[in-house]
Motif scaffolding. Structure first.
Motif, PDB file in Angstrom:
ATOM      1  N   HIS A 206       0.833  -1.216   0.000  1.00 42.79           N
ATOM      2  CA  HIS A 206       0.000   0.000   0.000  1.00 42.79           C
ATOM      3  C   HIS A 206       0.863   1.259   0.000  1.00 42.79           C
ATOM      4  O   HIS A 206       0.616   2.199  -0.761  1.00 42.79           O
ATOM      5  N   GLU A 209       2.642   2.116  -3.355  1.00 40.47           N
ATOM      6  CA  GLU A 209       1.746   2.778  -4.302  1.00 40.47           C
ATOM      7  C   GLU A 209       1.409   4.195  -3.854  1.00 40.47           C
ATOM      8  O   GLU A 209       1.484   5.144  -4.649  1.00 40.47           O
ATOM      9  N   LEU A 210       1.083   4.350  -2.590  1.00 42.32           N
ATOM     10  CA  LEU A 210       0.638   5.655  -2.083  1.00 42.32           C
ATOM     11  C   LEU A 210       1.729   6.709  -2.198  1.00 42.32           C
ATOM     12  O   LEU A 210       1.499   7.810  -2.710  1.00 42.32           O
ATOM     13  N   SER A 274      -7.422  -1.029  -7.393  1.00 41.58           N
ATOM     14  CA  SER A 274      -6.481   0.075  -7.497  1.00 41.58           C
ATOM     15  C   SER A 274      -5.453  -0.169  -8.594  1.00 41.58           C
ATOM     16  O   SER A 274      -5.095   0.741  -9.349  1.00 41.58           O
ATOM     17  N   TYR A 299      -8.967   6.903  -8.512  1.00 39.19           N
ATOM     18  CA  TYR A 299      -7.717   6.386  -7.944  1.00 39.19           C
ATOM     19  C   TYR A 299      -7.503   6.915  -6.525  1.00 39.19           C
ATOM     20  O   TYR A 299      -7.009   6.204  -5.647  1.00 39.19           O
ATOM     21  N   VAL A 303      -6.703   4.014  -3.751  1.00 36.86           N
ATOM     22  CA  VAL A 303      -5.365   3.946  -3.142  1.00 36.86           C
ATOM     23  C   VAL A 303      -5.423   3.878  -1.618  1.00 36.86           C
ATOM     24  O   VAL A 303      -4.736   3.054  -1.000  1.00 36.86           O
ATOM     25  N   ILE A 372       1.251  -2.568  -5.840  1.00 32.35           N
ATOM     26  CA  ILE A 372       0.076  -2.823  -5.006  1.00 32.35           C
ATOM     27  C   ILE A 372      -0.405  -4.259  -5.132  1.00 32.35           C
ATOM     28  O   ILE A 372      -0.986  -4.819  -4.191  1.00 32.35           O
TER      29      ILE A 372
END
Length: 392
Positions: A206, A209-210, A274, A299, A303, A372
């Protein structure tokens, strides 16, 4: 505590918000260098958080939280005063991340130590989802100030934000944890907790990606405005602010879905959705601005929707006497992969033509999608390990 955390997060994306438009042109940085400088924050966090968060099993987490908040604010101001290029910027920003290592997870520990017995899922989710409000304000304040008075002013002002958490620390009651023997950095009990590990590794995916998308969101929308055009009001400031702020309801709703449909099932669905949205954005990097704005808002929902469920799942699965160590590993893995996400996305941009190339953005979003998708793999591994331990 949530209000204090919003203040602590005011400096959080000040560098990312000004990276593509101000810092990279001023210092002649490539996308890989810019991403590496931004990832310094996560790297400093990763180095410090094992010690600082595990320390909260031995001393009042409020003390660690107070010191970390002060360091974070001072380092942010120091960036505005002293940063002159890649190396100085990376070093100072890493110190700011080190300070935040004493401000986020120790804050969660200070909160959970003071909650009544019972399910803490919603309280933890409210705390983690308020992260999004702080990041949204950081995007907004940092860009508005930089556009009007220069990027250094943005660092001066956002560096004041952690004062809110300093005040919160002085207002909450002190609490001394029970004396504990043994080594400080003893993660053996955490590694033995396969259920908690699944959430920890999922949180790492997570964060990859974030942090990757937050680092380059302003740069991507700057590309869209330059090549496809956009209404005058649809600025990078507005897009980044909206993207961050809608994360709070998304995280809360994601946790509610996890409570209703099962944590593993809900998190896996969100992560796969996502990844699909990221690939669609990358494939349509040259599409009209209105379509990309809509995709980015979708998105912005997918996310963060797994964040609260992952952190509350980890907190629930943690053994009480090792909760500080579990939080420390959770945060170490998360921000270690955050650093990789920011830098890796920048490398992908450079490899496929740079921030002014649609092919560059396609590869960048593919990298985010791959990152992700490692989350469901971690959860599946954790679930299988737990089922194997159950008696037949």
């Amino acid at each position: 505590m949530c209000i204090g955390q919003v203040g602590n997060l005011l400096p959080h994306v000040t560098l990312s918000a000004n990276l593509a438009q101000h810092l990279m042109p001023a210092w002649g940085l490539s996308a890989a260098e810019g991403g590496l400088m931004a990832s310094g924050y996560a790297f400093g966090y990763m180095l410090a958080v094992p010690v600082l968060t595990t320390l909260t099993d031995r001393i009042d987490a409020r003390i660690v939280l107070l010191c970390g908040s002060i360091v974070s604010g001072l380092a942010t101001v120091a960036f505005g005063v002293l940063a002159e290029g890649f190396w100085s910027g990376t070093i100072i920003w890493s110190i700011a991340g080190l300070g935040f290592a004493g401000a986020y997870m120790p804050g969660l520990k200070a909160l959970t130590d003071r909650l009544p017995a019972g399910d803490m899922s919603r309280a933890v989710t409210l705390y983690t989802s308020s992260f999004s409000v702080g990041v949204g304000l950081s995007f907004l304040v940092a860009q508005v100030l930089a556009d009007r008075w220069g990027w250094r002013t943005a660092f001066y002002v956002t560096g004041i934000g952690p004062i809110a958490m300093v005040i919160a620390c002085l207002l909450i009651e002190g609490r001394r944890p029970a004396p504990k023997a043994g080594r400080l950095l003893n993660f053996k009990p955490v590694f033995a907790n396969r259920e908690a590990l699944g959430y920890i590794f999922g949180y790492g995916a997570h964060c990859f990606e974030l942090y990757g998308v937050r680092t380059w969101l302003v740069g991507f929308w700057t590309f869209v405005v330059a090549h496809q055009g956009a209404p005058a009001w649809l600025t990078p400031v507005l897009m980044s602010f909206c993207f961050a702020v809608i994360s709070m309801p998304a995280s809360i709703l994601g946790n509610e879905a996890a409570l209703k449909f099962g944590r593993h099932r809900a998190i896996t669905f969100v992560m796969m959705a996502s990844a699909c949205v990221a690939i669609v954005i990358g494939l349509n990097a040259s599409a009209p601005a209105w379509l990309l704005a809509l995709l980015l808002m979708i998105y912005g929902l997918t996310v963060p929707a797994d964040s609260g469920a992952l952190t509350s799942g980890m907190s629930t699965a943690a053994v009480a006497e090792h909760r500080g160590a579990t939080l420390a590993l959770h945060s170490t893995v998360g921000f270690g992969l955050s650093a990789l996400g920011a830098w890796g996305t920048g490398v992908a941009l450079d490899a496929a033509g740079g921030p002014q190339s649609a092919r560059g953005w396609l590869l960048a979003f593919i990298v985010l999608a791959i990152g992700i998708l490692m989350g469901p793999v971690a959860l599946l591994w954790s679930r299988k390990a737990r089922l194997e331990k159950q008696p037949s």
